[in-house]
Design an enzyme around this catalytic site. Structure first.
Site, PDB file in Angstrom:
ATOM      1  N   HIS A   1       7.611  -5.552  10.924  1.00  0.00           N
ATOM      2  CA  HIS A   1       6.789  -4.334  10.953  1.00  0.00           C
ATOM      3  C   HIS A   1       6.394  -3.967  12.385  1.00  0.00           C
ATOM      4  O   HIS A   1       5.226  -3.749  12.710  1.00  0.00           O
ATOM      5  CB  HIS A   1       5.538  -4.520  10.073  1.00  0.00           C
ATOM      6  CG  HIS A   1       4.886  -3.221   9.703  1.00  0.00           C
ATOM      7  ND1 HIS A   1       3.779  -2.744  10.371  1.00  0.00           N
ATOM      8  CD2 HIS A   1       5.168  -2.313   8.742  1.00  0.00           C
ATOM      9  CE1 HIS A   1       3.402  -1.593   9.832  1.00  0.00           C
ATOM     10  NE2 HIS A   1       4.238  -1.312   8.838  1.00  0.00           N
TER      11      HIS A   1
ATOM     12  N   HIS B   1      -6.803  -3.516   5.914  1.00  0.00           N
ATOM     13  CA  HIS B   1      -6.165  -2.375   6.566  1.00  0.00           C
ATOM     14  C   HIS B   1      -7.082  -1.168   6.407  1.00  0.00           C
ATOM     15  O   HIS B   1      -8.176  -1.288   5.831  1.00  0.00           O
ATOM     16  CB  HIS B   1      -4.789  -2.135   5.936  1.00  0.00           C
ATOM     17  CG  HIS B   1      -3.902  -1.196   6.691  1.00  0.00           C
ATOM     18  ND1 HIS B   1      -3.844  -1.168   8.068  1.00  0.00           N
ATOM     19  CD2 HIS B   1      -3.032  -0.236   6.256  1.00  0.00           C
ATOM     20  CE1 HIS B   1      -2.982  -0.246   8.439  1.00  0.00           C
ATOM     21  NE2 HIS B   1      -2.471   0.335   7.367  1.00  0.00           N
TER      22      HIS B   1
ATOM     23  N   HIS C   1       0.864  -1.185   0.000  1.00  0.00           N
ATOM     24  CA  HIS C   1       0.000   0.000   0.000  1.00  0.00           C
ATOM     25  C   HIS C   1       0.894   1.227   0.000  1.00  0.00           C
ATOM     26  O   HIS C   1       2.123   1.103  -0.064  1.00  0.00           O
ATOM     27  CB  HIS C   1      -0.958  -0.012   1.197  1.00  0.00           C
ATOM     28  CG  HIS C   1      -0.273   0.016   2.537  1.00  0.00           C
ATOM     29  ND1 HIS C   1       0.598  -0.961   2.964  1.00  0.00           N
ATOM     30  CD2 HIS C   1      -0.336   0.925   3.557  1.00  0.00           C
ATOM     31  CE1 HIS C   1       1.033  -0.670   4.182  1.00  0.00           C
ATOM     32  NE2 HIS C   1       0.492   0.477   4.557  1.00  0.00           N
TER      33      HIS C   1
ATOM     34  N   ASP D   1       5.852   4.669   5.078  1.00  0.00           N
ATOM     35  CA  ASP D   1       6.871   3.745   5.566  1.00  0.00           C
ATOM     36  C   ASP D   1       7.062   2.539   4.645  1.00  0.00           C
ATOM     37  O   ASP D   1       7.964   1.734   4.858  1.00  0.00           O
ATOM     38  CB  ASP D   1       6.567   3.289   6.999  1.00  0.00           C
ATOM     39  CG  ASP D   1       5.183   2.673   7.167  1.00  0.00           C
ATOM     40  OD1 ASP D   1       4.283   2.976   6.365  1.00  0.00           O
ATOM     41  OD2 ASP D   1       4.988   1.897   8.124  1.00  0.00           O
ATOM     42  N   HIS D   2       6.227   2.443   3.602  1.00  0.00           N
ATOM     43  CA  HIS D   2       6.337   1.329   2.664  1.00  0.00           C
ATOM     44  C   HIS D   2       6.839   1.747   1.275  1.00  0.00           C
ATOM     45  O   HIS D   2       7.106   0.888   0.446  1.00  0.00           O
ATOM     46  CB  HIS D   2       4.987   0.623   2.520  1.00  0.00           C
ATOM     47  CG  HIS D   2       4.541  -0.037   3.784  1.00  0.00           C
ATOM     48  ND1 HIS D   2       4.632  -1.399   3.994  1.00  0.00           N
ATOM     49  CD2 HIS D   2       4.020   0.485   4.925  1.00  0.00           C
ATOM     50  CE1 HIS D   2       4.183  -1.694   5.208  1.00  0.00           C
ATOM     51  NE2 HIS D   2       3.803  -0.564   5.791  1.00  0.00           N
TER      52      HIS D   2
ATOM     53  N   HIS E   1       1.274   3.921   2.246  1.00  0.00           N
ATOM     54  CA  HIS E   1       1.731   4.675   3.409  1.00  0.00           C
ATOM     55  C   HIS E   1       3.240   4.886   3.285  1.00  0.00           C
ATOM     56  O   HIS E   1       3.967   4.048   2.735  1.00  0.00           O
ATOM     57  CB  HIS E   1       1.389   3.935   4.699  1.00  0.00           C
ATOM     58  CG  HIS E   1      -0.057   4.060   5.080  1.00  0.00           C
ATOM     59  ND1 HIS E   1      -0.678   3.210   5.969  1.00  0.00           N
ATOM     60  CD2 HIS E   1      -1.010   4.955   4.684  1.00  0.00           C
ATOM     61  CE1 HIS E   1      -1.946   3.575   6.110  1.00  0.00           C
ATOM     62  NE2 HIS E   1      -2.169   4.621   5.353  1.00  0.00           N
TER      63      HIS E   1
END
Length: 304
Positions: free
Chosen positions: A265, A138, A61, A65-66, A63
């Protein structure tokens, strides 16, 4: 054989010694990356691997941090004189998101190919392995991924001899090809046994437990799954933010009958994941607290 390396294990923000989320695999000269958090290219260098062979990058996805490490990684690949295309796979909106990031990474010397996921599950054939994306739960659209390397049945030369199949066709039949010749049509099932167990790795972050996750992770050699929280008092937060507890990931691993579970994570507040492993191991004994640069080489169980 399939090389698997957990490049980063942190969720939300990087910490000293803990880069943001990313997984890298290598098979047959091809490399795949799932997620690309801040610090990914540094971790690749620390591992001693090369980012030049990365031909597929998947995103769970969007966000930060990814995906925040993508511009720097692509620039480094360009500076390493890569010219071959790179395929990017992710939820709907992928091309728009990536093009926004590329404002700071313009002039790449290689083309980007975009595949936007729209269904609940989608499957791709990539350089000798099967890649499957599956929807998870999510607070934004998010996917998990499985990597499978199938293995055909054992070749029996005595069957080929019995059926008078010329030797020059054996190799093609062994690799699953049907051969049409003046001597007749020869099919792989004439000389091969039943399919054997291949290799399978499942990767999933940012989700609540779902039946789809259990189904797609079934019989995996390694399930790499988020364990955002280990502390029992964080359960309400896990429910609110749609993340998983260590114990919930362990239950998924048990239900999916995987060989091994790697937790990843972690919440930045969880400084010592190993201190919260006891309850997870009670549910699924082969649970490991993932660490940056943790790796494994998977090989077919049966030797020919």
């Amino acid at each position: 054989m399939l090389d698997v390396c957990l490049l980063g294990t942190s969720g939300m923000m990087p910490l000293p010694g803990r880069a943001l989320t990313a997984l890298m695999t290598r098979f047959g000269g091809s490399s795949l990356l799932i997620d690309c958090g801040e610090g990914t290219q540094v971790a690749i260098r620390q591992k001693g691997w090369s980012f030049h062979p990365i031909d597929t990058i998947c995103f769970t996805h969007y966000h930060g941090d990814h995906i925040s490490g993508l511009p720097g990684l692509l620039l480094s690949m360009g500076n390493a004189e890569r010219t071959e295309p790179v395929t990017l796979i992710g939820p709907k909106g992928l091309e728009k998101v990536v093009n926004s990031l590329l404002i700071i990474a313009q002039g790449l010397p290689f083309p980007l190919q975009f595949i936007e996921l729209t269904g609940r599950e989608q499957e791709f054939s990539v350089n000798g392995y099967i890649l499957r994306a599956f929807r998870v739960s999510h607070n934004v659209t998010c996917y998990g991924y499985t990597i499978e390397i199938p293995r055909g049945g054992k070749f029996f030369p005595e069957l080929a001899k019995e059926k008078n199949i010329p030797v020059q066709y054996w190799n093609r039949l062994q690799h699953g090809e049907t051969v049409e010749t003046p001597d007749g049509v020869f099919t792989p099932d004439m000389v091969l046994g039943p399919p054997r167990k291949g290799l399978k790795v499942t990767y999933c972050t940012d989700t609540r437990p779902t039946a789809g996750l259990v189904e797609n992770a079934s019989k995996s050699d390694i399930l790499i799954c988020e364990g955002m929280y280990g502390e029992p008092e964080k359960r309400a937060k896990a429910l609110e933010k749609k993340h998983m507890m260590f114990t919930e990931a362990a239950k998924v691993a048990k239900d999916a009958e995987v060989q091994e579970l790697w937790l990843t994570h972690y919440s930045p507040s969880l400084l010592y994941p190993q201190n919260y492993m006891r309850d997870a191991k009670k549910i699924f004994a082969n649970t490991l607290a993932g660490k940056d640069l943790m790796s494994r080489t998977l090989e077919f169980a049966e030797k020919e």
